[in-house]
Design an enzyme around this catalytic site. Structure first.
Site, short mmCIF file in Angstrom:
data_model
loop_
_atom_site.label_atom_id
_atom_site.label_comp_id
_atom_site.label_asym_id
_atom_site.label_seq_id
_atom_site.Cartn_x
_atom_site.Cartn_y
_atom_site.Cartn_z
N LYS A 139 -16.43 14.28 23.30
CA LYS A 139 -15.40 14.99 24.04
C LYS A 139 -15.69 14.90 25.54
O LYS A 139 -16.84 14.94 25.97
CB LYS A 139 -15.37 16.45 23.58
CG LYS A 139 -14.23 17.30 24.13
CD LYS A 139 -14.26 18.69 23.51
CE LYS A 139 -13.14 19.58 24.03
NZ LYS A 139 -13.16 20.92 23.39
N SER B 284 -8.82 22.50 21.38
CA SER B 284 -8.78 21.56 22.49
C SER B 284 -9.45 20.22 22.21
O SER B 284 -9.31 19.27 22.99
CB SER B 284 -9.46 22.19 23.72
OG SER B 284 -10.83 22.47 23.45
N SER C 77 -11.64 25.53 18.69
CA SER C 77 -11.29 24.20 19.18
C SER C 77 -11.95 23.05 18.44
O SER C 77 -11.66 21.89 18.72
CB SER C 77 -11.62 24.09 20.68
OG SER C 77 -10.75 24.90 21.42
#
Length: 551
Positions: A83, A158, A182
Site C-alpha cells: 500500500k 482504504s 480498511s
C-alpha cells in the site's frame, strides 16, 4: 504469462523454487509482465519496482544454486506489493495524495523490510484512498481502483489497491493498513483472506499515520496459510516502534487443528443491525452453522457499548488525523503552492490544493474537536467510550475463543452509488469497534451473495494477542469454502479484460511530479469549493455527539 505464478499460493511457490521447477527470476518476470498486461483494467498499481524484484530474485536463485535453499525465508519467491502509505527506499510514497505527489522515500518501513527479508519479491506500490480516508478507494488523487469481480464496482477501502491486486492475481500477497476496517472491508468486497492483527503485533514504523492509536498493518491473501505465513514474517518487536510488542507465535502452527472444542461467539445486535443486507446476514448464519457442524460451540455474547463505536471513532480518528497531517505544511515537505507573498497564504493555498476534499473534511473536524471548549465535551467522552468497548470485548472473551460477525453491511457497491459521507462511513459499522479495542480481526471469504452474486466475507475477531484463534477458525471454514479464487475475468486462461494493458511508471525511471498516474496538476478541477466542507464537518460532528451521551 503462461505460468501465472502470482495466482499460486505462497507455500506452493516456495516448494517449486526449492525443487528447481522454476527460478525466482522466472516468477518475478512473469509477475511484472502480468501486472503490465492486466492492471489497466483495475488500476491497483501506482508504481512498479522492477529492479527490486529482479535483484531479490537473483539473490534467491543464487542461494538455491549454492544449496542454501533451507535458509530461505517463508515467503521466498512470493510476489508481493505494498500500500502506498508504506515507505520503501527510492519509491514514491504518495498516500495517493497530490500533497505527496513528489515525495520519494529515503528509508524503508519495517513491515516492508520484513517481507523482503522473508524472501518476497517486491513488485511495487498500490493505490489507496487519500491518506487512508475512505471506504471505496474513490478519494485517490490518481483515480479509483476497480473491483476485479465487477470493474463497475468499488474494491472497498482504504486499502482497495491492495485487495484488487490479489483478487486479480497480480500479486500473491499484499500489505494494507487498517484504521477502522480498511483491510477487512476491501477483503470482503474482493473475496479475500484479509487480516488486521492485534494492535502492536506489527510495527508501524515507516507507515504514514492516519490514527496512531488505531492503525495496524496486515496482509491480504487468497488462503489462510498464505496470510499466516505473512504474519510470521511481519510480527514482532521493533525498537523503532514503541507500540510494537514481542510476539513469538507461529501463526501456521494450529491451522490444521480444526474448531472442535472452540467456543465461537455471535453478537445478536450485529445480526439485527439496521442496514445489514439479507444476503450478508445469511452468509454469516451459514458460516456459524458450518462451524457448529465442525465441532465448535456457538455462544451468544453481548457487546452493549458497541453501538457507540461509530460515534467514538469519528471523534478519535479525525483528532489523530488532524494531528498527524499537521506536518504537511509545504515548508518541510509536501506540495508547495508558488507565488505567495506571505507564509500564511502559502500554507492555506498549499494545503487547499494538496489535500483532497475528504482529507480537508477530516482535518477540519479534528481541528474543531480539539479546540478549546470543545475538547472536554467530545474527546474525553470518546476515550471513555473506548474503555467501555475494550472492557466489553474482554468480558466476551471470558466466554468464547473467537467472535463471528459480519464484515460489511453489504457487498461491493457501484462507483458513485454512495455519495453521502455519513452513509459511506457506515461501511465500517461492524469493523470500527475492533480498532478501538485493539483486538485482532480478519475477513474470511464465504462465497457469493445470493442476491448480487458478489463476494461476501465474514469477520472473525480474536482476543488481544490471540490472533492464532481467528486464523484457526478461518482455516476450518476454508475446508468448507476452499481458498479464495482469482476473480473470474482475471483467472488463468481467461481473455484479458478490455483496456487491461497498463503503462505504469517504474521507480527507477519515475520523474517526480510528472509521470505518476493521474496526469498533470489539476489544482481545482473536480474539487468542491471550501464552502462545502464546513457543512459536511458539521454533519459529522452530529454523528460524533453520540459519544458524549454514551460515556
Amino acid at each position: 504469462m503462461a505460468q501465472n505464478f502470482s495466482c499460486l499460493g505462497a507455500a506452493e511457490l516456495r516448494r517449486g523454487l526449492l525443487a528447481k521447477e522454476y527460478s525466482a527470476t522466472d516468477v518475478a518476470r512473469d509477475a511484472l509482465s502480468r501486472v503490465r498486461a492486466l492492471d489497466g483494467a483495475v488500476h491497483a498499481f501506482l508504481e512498479t519496482t522492477e529492479e527490486l524484484a529482479l535483484s531479490q530474485a537473483a539473490a534467491l536463485d543464487a542461494a538455491v544454486a549454492q544449496g542454501r535453499g533451507s535458509e530461505l525465508g517463508p515467503l521466498a519467491g512470493v510476489p508481493v506489493a505494498f500500500k502506498d502509505n508504506m515507505n520503501l527506499t527510492g519509491t514514491h510514497t504518495t498516500c495517493s495524495s497530490n500533497m505527496l505527489r513528489n515525495y520519494v522515500s529515503p528509508y524503508t518501513a519495517t513491515c516492508v523490510q520484513r517481507m523482503l527479508d522473508a524472501g518476497a519479491l517486491g513488485l511495487g506500490k498500490l493505490n489507496m484512498d487519500e491518506f487512508a480516508f475512505g471506504s471505496s478507494t474513490e478519494t485517490s488523487a490518481f483515480g479509483p481502483t476497480c473491483n476485479p469481480w465487477d470493474v463497475e464496482r468499488v474494491p472497498g477501502g482504504s486499502s482497495g489497491g491492495s485487495a484488487a491486486a490479489v483478487a486479480a492475481g497480480l500479486a500473491c500477497v499484499t500489505l494494507g493498513s487498517d484504521t477502522g476496517g480498511s483491510i477487512r472491508q476491501p477483503g470482503s468486497f474482493c473475496g479475500l483472506v484479509a487480516v488486521k492483527p492485534t494492535y502492536g503485533v506489527v510495527s508501524r514504523y515507516g507507515v504514514v499515520a492516519f490514527g496512531s492509536s488505531l492503525d495496524q498493518v496486515g496482509p491480504f491473501a487468497r488462503s489462510v496459510e498464505d496470510a499466516a505465513l505473512a504474519m510470521n514474517a511481519l510480527a514482532g518487536r521493533d525498537p523503532l516502534d514503541c507500540t510494537s510488542q514481542a510476539v513469538d507465535t507461529d501463526f501456521t502452527a494450529n491451522l490444521a487443528e480444526g474448531v472442535r472444542g472452540m467456543r465461537v461467539g455471535v453478537v445478536p445486535a450485529f445480526m439485527e443491525a439496521q442496514g445489514l443486507a439479507p444476503e450478508v446476514k445469511a452468509k454469516v448464519q451459514e458460516a456459524a452453522d458450518h462451524l457448529r457442524k465442525l465441532g465448535a460451540e456457538i455462544v451468544e455474547v453481548d457487546l452493549p457499548n458497541a453501538q457507540a463505536a461509530m460515534s467514538a471513532y469519528y471523534v478519535l480518528g479525525p483528532c489523530e488525523a488532524f494531528s498527524n497531517l499537521a506536518r504537511f505544511d509545504s515548508v518541510r515537505y509536501g506540495y508547495c503552492d508558488p507565488g505567495h507573498a506571505d507564509l500564511g497564504a502559502q500554507y492555506e493555498a498549499s494545503r487547499h490544493r494538496g489535500f483532497g476534499l475528504e482529507a480537508r473534511r477530516r482535518i477540519m473536524l479534528g481541528s474543531y474537536l480539539l479546540s478549546s471548549g470543545v475538547y472536554e465535551t467530545y474527546y474525553y467522552p470518546a476515550q471513555q467510550v473506548r474503555t467501555l468497548i475494550t472492557q466489553d470485548y474482554a468480558r466476551a472473551y471470558e466466554q468464547v475463543d473467537v467472535i463471528l460477525a459480519p464484515v460489511a453491511p453489504r457487498t461491493a457497491f457501484r462507483f458513485g452509488e454512495v455519495t453521502d459521507p455519513t452513509s459511506m462511513y457506515l461501511s465500517d459499522m461492524f469493523t470500527i469497534s475492533i480498532n478501538i479495542a485493539g483486538n485482532g480481526g480478519m475477513s474470511m471469504p464465504v462465497g457469493l451473495g445470493a442476491d448480487t452474486g458478489l463476494p461476501v466475507g465474514v469477520q472473525l475477531i480474536a482476543p488481544q494477542f490471540k490472533d492464532e484463534n481467528m486464523l484457526r477458525a478461518a482455516a476450518a471454514l476454508e475446508t468448507v469454502y476452499g481458498p479464495a479464487p482469482v476473480a473470474p475475468a482475471f483467472a488463468p486462461g481467461a481473455a484479458a479484460p478490455f483496456g487491461a494493458e497498463a503503462d505504469i511508471p517504474d521507480a527507477a525511471q519515475a520523474v517526480p511530479g510528472v509521470d505518476l498516474p493521474g496526469g498533470p496538476w489539476q489544482q481545482d478541477a473536480g474539487v468542491a469549493g471550501d464552502q462545502d466542507v464546513p457543512g459536511d464537518a458539521r454533519g459529522q460532528i452530529a454523528v460524533a455527539e453520540g459519544a458524549a451521551e454514551q460515556a
